[in-house]
Write an enzyme that holds these catalytic residues in place. Structure first.
Site, mmCIF file in Angstrom:
data_model
loop_
_atom_site.group_PDB
_atom_site.id
_atom_site.type_symbol
_atom_site.label_atom_id
_atom_site.label_comp_id
_atom_site.label_asym_id
_atom_site.label_seq_id
_atom_site.Cartn_x
_atom_site.Cartn_y
_atom_site.Cartn_z
ATOM 1 N N TYR A 133 -2.003 -0.453 11.030
ATOM 2 C CA TYR A 133 -2.129 -1.132 9.730
ATOM 3 C C TYR A 133 -0.937 -0.806 8.835
ATOM 4 O O TYR A 133 -0.267 -1.714 8.326
ATOM 5 C CB TYR A 133 -3.436 -0.716 9.031
ATOM 6 N N THR A 155 0.822 -1.220 0.000
ATOM 7 C CA THR A 155 0.000 0.000 0.000
ATOM 8 C C THR A 155 0.852 1.264 0.000
ATOM 9 O O THR A 155 1.996 1.251 0.488
ATOM 10 C CB THR A 155 -0.905 -0.019 1.256
ATOM 11 N N ASP A 156 0.256 2.356 -0.476
ATOM 12 C CA ASP A 156 0.944 3.650 -0.402
ATOM 13 C C ASP A 156 0.998 4.178 1.034
ATOM 14 O O ASP A 156 1.757 5.117 1.322
ATOM 15 C CB ASP A 156 0.263 4.680 -1.329
ATOM 16 N N GLU A 157 0.194 3.581 1.929
ATOM 17 C CA GLU A 157 0.156 4.100 3.306
ATOM 18 C C GLU A 157 1.479 3.915 4.036
ATOM 19 O O GLU A 157 1.715 4.564 5.054
ATOM 20 C CB GLU A 157 -0.976 3.433 4.101
ATOM 21 N N LYS A 201 2.096 -3.199 7.339
ATOM 22 C CA LYS A 201 2.383 -3.400 5.905
ATOM 23 C C LYS A 201 3.832 -2.984 5.610
ATOM 24 O O LYS A 201 4.507 -3.629 4.797
ATOM 25 C CB LYS A 201 1.409 -2.602 5.038
HETATM 26 P P1 NAD Z 1 -9.785 -7.453 2.230
HETATM 27 O O1 NAD Z 1 -9.805 -7.141 3.682
HETATM 28 O O2 NAD Z 1 -10.994 -7.192 1.416
HETATM 29 O O3 NAD Z 1 -9.431 -9.004 2.017
HETATM 30 C C1 NAD Z 1 -8.421 -9.632 2.751
HETATM 31 C C2 NAD Z 1 -8.547 -11.139 2.501
HETATM 32 O O4 NAD Z 1 -7.468 -11.793 3.192
HETATM 33 C C3 NAD Z 1 -9.836 -11.742 3.022
HETATM 34 O O5 NAD Z 1 -10.385 -12.642 2.069
HETATM 35 C C4 NAD Z 1 -9.413 -12.502 4.281
HETATM 36 O O6 NAD Z 1 -10.217 -13.631 4.568
HETATM 37 C C5 NAD Z 1 -7.988 -12.906 3.911
HETATM 38 N N1 NAD Z 1 -7.136 -13.101 5.096
HETATM 39 C C6 NAD Z 1 -6.995 -12.257 6.155
HETATM 40 N N2 NAD Z 1 -6.153 -12.787 7.058
HETATM 41 C C7 NAD Z 1 -5.740 -13.988 6.549
HETATM 42 C C8 NAD Z 1 -4.849 -14.993 7.008
HETATM 43 N N3 NAD Z 1 -4.227 -14.888 8.196
HETATM 44 N N4 NAD Z 1 -4.637 -16.070 6.223
HETATM 45 C C9 NAD Z 1 -5.273 -16.191 5.019
HETATM 46 N N5 NAD Z 1 -6.140 -15.281 4.550
HETATM 47 C C10 NAD Z 1 -6.365 -14.188 5.304
HETATM 48 O O7 NAD Z 1 -8.517 -6.700 1.641
HETATM 49 P P2 NAD Z 1 -8.333 -5.943 0.247
HETATM 50 O O8 NAD Z 1 -8.875 -4.582 0.363
HETATM 51 O O9 NAD Z 1 -8.767 -6.839 -0.823
HETATM 52 O O10 NAD Z 1 -6.738 -5.818 0.225
HETATM 53 C C11 NAD Z 1 -5.938 -6.865 -0.323
HETATM 54 C C12 NAD Z 1 -4.483 -6.491 -0.186
HETATM 55 O O11 NAD Z 1 -4.239 -5.271 -0.863
HETATM 56 C C13 NAD Z 1 -4.022 -6.253 1.253
HETATM 57 O O12 NAD Z 1 -2.725 -6.772 1.388
HETATM 58 C C14 NAD Z 1 -4.019 -4.740 1.406
HETATM 59 O O13 NAD Z 1 -3.068 -4.340 2.361
HETATM 60 C C15 NAD Z 1 -3.622 -4.334 0.007
HETATM 61 N N6 NAD Z 1 -4.093 -3.001 -0.398
HETATM 62 C C16 NAD Z 1 -5.433 -2.718 -0.381
HETATM 63 C C17 NAD Z 1 -5.881 -1.468 -0.831
HETATM 64 C C18 NAD Z 1 -7.338 -1.101 -0.846
HETATM 65 O O14 NAD Z 1 -7.662 0.031 -1.205
HETATM 66 N N7 NAD Z 1 -8.251 -2.004 -0.508
HETATM 67 C C19 NAD Z 1 -4.951 -0.531 -1.281
HETATM 68 C C20 NAD Z 1 -3.585 -0.859 -1.247
HETATM 69 C C21 NAD Z 1 -3.178 -2.104 -0.832
HETATM 70 O O1 DAU Z 2 -4.189 3.875 0.474
HETATM 71 C C1 DAU Z 2 -4.383 2.490 0.388
HETATM 72 C C2 DAU Z 2 -5.223 2.025 1.554
HETATM 73 O O2 DAU Z 2 -6.550 2.456 1.293
HETATM 74 C C3 DAU Z 2 -5.196 0.515 1.753
HETATM 75 O O3 DAU Z 2 -3.892 0.118 2.076
HETATM 76 C C4 DAU Z 2 -6.163 0.077 2.854
HETATM 77 O O4 DAU Z 2 -6.210 -1.332 2.932
HETATM 78 C C5 DAU Z 2 -7.537 0.605 2.515
HETATM 79 O O5 DAU Z 2 -8.437 0.310 3.566
HETATM 80 C C6 DAU Z 2 -7.498 2.121 2.282
HETATM 81 O O6 DAU Z 2 -7.199 2.830 3.504
HETATM 82 P P1 DAU Z 2 -7.934 4.210 3.877
HETATM 83 O O7 DAU Z 2 -7.872 4.377 5.331
HETATM 84 O O8 DAU Z 2 -7.469 5.322 3.028
HETATM 85 O O9 DAU Z 2 -9.432 3.821 3.372
HETATM 86 P P2 DAU Z 2 -10.869 4.002 4.042
HETATM 87 O O10 DAU Z 2 -11.852 3.560 3.012
HETATM 88 O O11 DAU Z 2 -10.969 3.421 5.398
HETATM 89 O O12 DAU Z 2 -10.953 5.596 4.187
HETATM 90 C C7 DAU Z 2 -10.804 6.462 3.069
HETATM 91 C C8 DAU Z 2 -10.866 7.895 3.589
HETATM 92 O O13 DAU Z 2 -12.186 8.152 4.069
HETATM 93 C C9 DAU Z 2 -9.940 8.160 4.762
HETATM 94 O O14 DAU Z 2 -9.452 9.490 4.679
HETATM 95 C C10 DAU Z 2 -10.834 8.028 5.981
HETATM 96 C C11 DAU Z 2 -12.173 8.506 5.464
HETATM 97 N N1 DAU Z 2 -13.362 7.880 6.090
HETATM 98 C C12 DAU Z 2 -13.413 6.517 6.159
HETATM 99 C C13 DAU Z 2 -14.487 5.885 6.733
HETATM 100 C C14 DAU Z 2 -14.541 4.384 6.838
HETATM 101 C C15 DAU Z 2 -14.395 8.679 6.552
HETATM 102 O O15 DAU Z 2 -14.354 9.917 6.464
HETATM 103 N N2 DAU Z 2 -15.467 8.045 7.137
HETATM 104 C C16 DAU Z 2 -15.564 6.689 7.244
HETATM 105 O O16 DAU Z 2 -16.580 6.199 7.798
#
Ligand code: NAD
Ligand code: DAU
Length: 339
Positions: A150, A123-125, A154
């Site tokens: 989180y 992630t970019d975080e 990562k």
């Molecule tokens: P998600 O939470 O939707 O899915 C995570 C999946 O991993 C689930 O199916 C869960 O059952 C499985 N999992 C969790 N713990 C596990 C374990 N111990 N063993 C096996 N499986 C396990 O997540 P996502 O949003 O699809 O993100 C996927 C990946 O991408 C993550 O590594 C996250 O850090 C990264 N990422 C997500 C975003 C985003 O915007 N969602 C952005 C950047 C990076």
């Molecule tokens: O940047 C990549 C990341 O994006 C991933 O690594 C994470 O897995 C993914 O969850 C996401 O993280 P964020 O914290 O940016 O996403 P989230 O959807 O939780 O929140 C997006 C923005 O919205 C953030 O600034 C917080 C804000 N927010 C979020 C929620 C859930 C609100 O204002 N209200 C809310 O209820």
């Protein structure tokens, strides 16, 4: 290729498997997932009977389970993680276990199993936060500076992945991408939370002043980026992946969604800010563009509209989630009166 995909029942993982089976029907995929609250096999119903697709329920922290399931695979694509920042603030320990320790278990099994490629999805975080007043962006050379449990977990996983390359020569690649949006995203995340709350007639909780900025990446653009890296990426390298949005604040994202759904801004509710809330993310994706010819194809406005439509048309999918365990989390996160 024989892919071993971890976390394939989650949001990005399931989109990736559906994308891969469509684009590379000759390949086989093992989906290894513990099915935590975020894992949903319903996402993969359309490929259940495909002989090239196999699901194995298992935990990445368990070396024996990983070893058995990984046998015969040549490529690991590692999505499995605890992924929600707010949950990491409530309890950091599952994040350290899965994201740090689980990743190390996978790396060790992959090394012993002579895996040809270990691709780590990050992630970019990990880079921390940018200033709202500036226009700089994160790139592959940005210093790590994570703020939430989180993002720190990562960051730890990225470092241990690189250590397995530097120390043991495990052939790794890493992508650090921005906020994904699109179908099948768990409704705890901001965009699906906003859309589904509007359909349910609930307010949309916006943290703090609502001016935080995220870089929005359509999930299929992300899947194509991983494809490019798996196919032509250079071993040991990191690639940053981002969307096509100009800086857009959270409150302006909500206003766009409200306009698409024909609702007014009285549905916005400003709530207590997230602890340690990163102010702004933005990704410079020049490297993957120049080296691998990837760029995001999907405009935020068009694909936000398609995402809204998807959630309108798949109410059974998210209502089952919102009626289950998620309800207890929602109350602990947003307070008792929030139901
Ligand atoms: P998600 O939470 O939707 O899915 C995570 C999946 O991993 C689930 O199916 C869960 O059952 C499985 N999992 C969790 N713990 C596990 C374990 N111990 N063993 C096996 N499986 C396990 O997540 P996502 O949003 O699809 O993100 C996927 C990946 O991408 C993550 O590594 C996250 O850090 C990264 N990422 C997500 C975003 C985003 O915007 N969602 C952005 C950047 C990076
Ligand atoms: O940047 C990549 C990341 O994006 C991933 O690594 C994470 O897995 C993914 O969850 C996401 O993280 P964020 O914290 O940016 O996403 P989230 O959807 O939780 O929140 C997006 C923005 O919205 C953030 O600034 C917080 C804000 N927010 C979020 C929620 C859930 C609100 O204002 N209200 C809310 O209820």
């Amino acid at each position: 290729m024989k892919l071993f995909v971890t976390g394939g029942a989650g949001f990005i993982g399931s989109n990736f498997i559906l994308y891969w089976m469509r684009e590379h029907p000759e390949d086989s995929v093992v989906n290894f997932d513990a099915l935590t609250y975020a894992g949903n096999l319903e996402n993969l119903k359309s490929i259940e009977g495909n002989p090239n697709y196999h699901f194995v329920k298992g935990n990445i922290c368990n070396a024996e389970e990983v070893k058995d399931a990984m046998a015969g695979c040549d490529t690991v694509v590692h999505f499995a993680a605890e992924s929600h920042v707010d949950r990491s603030i409530l309890d950091a320990s599952p994040f350290i276990k899965t994201n740090v320790l689980g990743t190390q278990v996978l790396l060790e099994v992959a090394l012993k199993g002579n895996i040809k490629r270990f691709h780590h999805v990050s992630t970019d975080e990990v880079f921390g936060s940018l200033d709202l007043e500036k226009s700089d962006k994160f790139s592959e050379t940005t210093r790590y500076n994570p703020h939430s449990p989180y993002s720190a977990s990562k960051a730890g996983s990225d470092h241990i992945v690189r250590a397995y390359f530097d120390t043991y020569g495990l052939p790794i690649t890493i992508t650090n991408c921005s906020n994904n949006y699109g179908p099948l995203q768990f409704p705890e995340k901001f965009i699906p939370l906003a859309i589904t709350n509007i359909i349910e007639g609930k307010k949309i909780p916006v943290y703090g002043d609502g001016l935080n900025v995220r870089d929005w990446l359509y999930v299929e653009d992300h899947c194509r980026a991983i494809d490019r890296v798996l196919t032509d990426g250079k071993i040991g390298e990191t690639y940053c992946v981002g969307g096509v949005t100009e800086d857009i604040s959270n409150v302006n994202v909500v206003k766009k969604i409200l306009a698409l759904m024909g609702k007014d801004e009285t549905m916005i509710e400003y709530v207590k800010d997230r602890l340690g809330h990163d102010r702004r993310y933005a990704i410079d994706w020049t490297k993957i563009n120049k080296e691998l010819g990837w760029k995001p194809q999907y405009s935020f406005d068009d694909w936000l509209e398609k995402t809204v439509t998807w959630y309108k048309e798949h109410q059974e999918w998210w209502k089952r989630i919102k009626n289950g365990e998620y309800q207890a989390y929602y109350v602990s996160q947003y307070g008792k009166g929030s139901k």
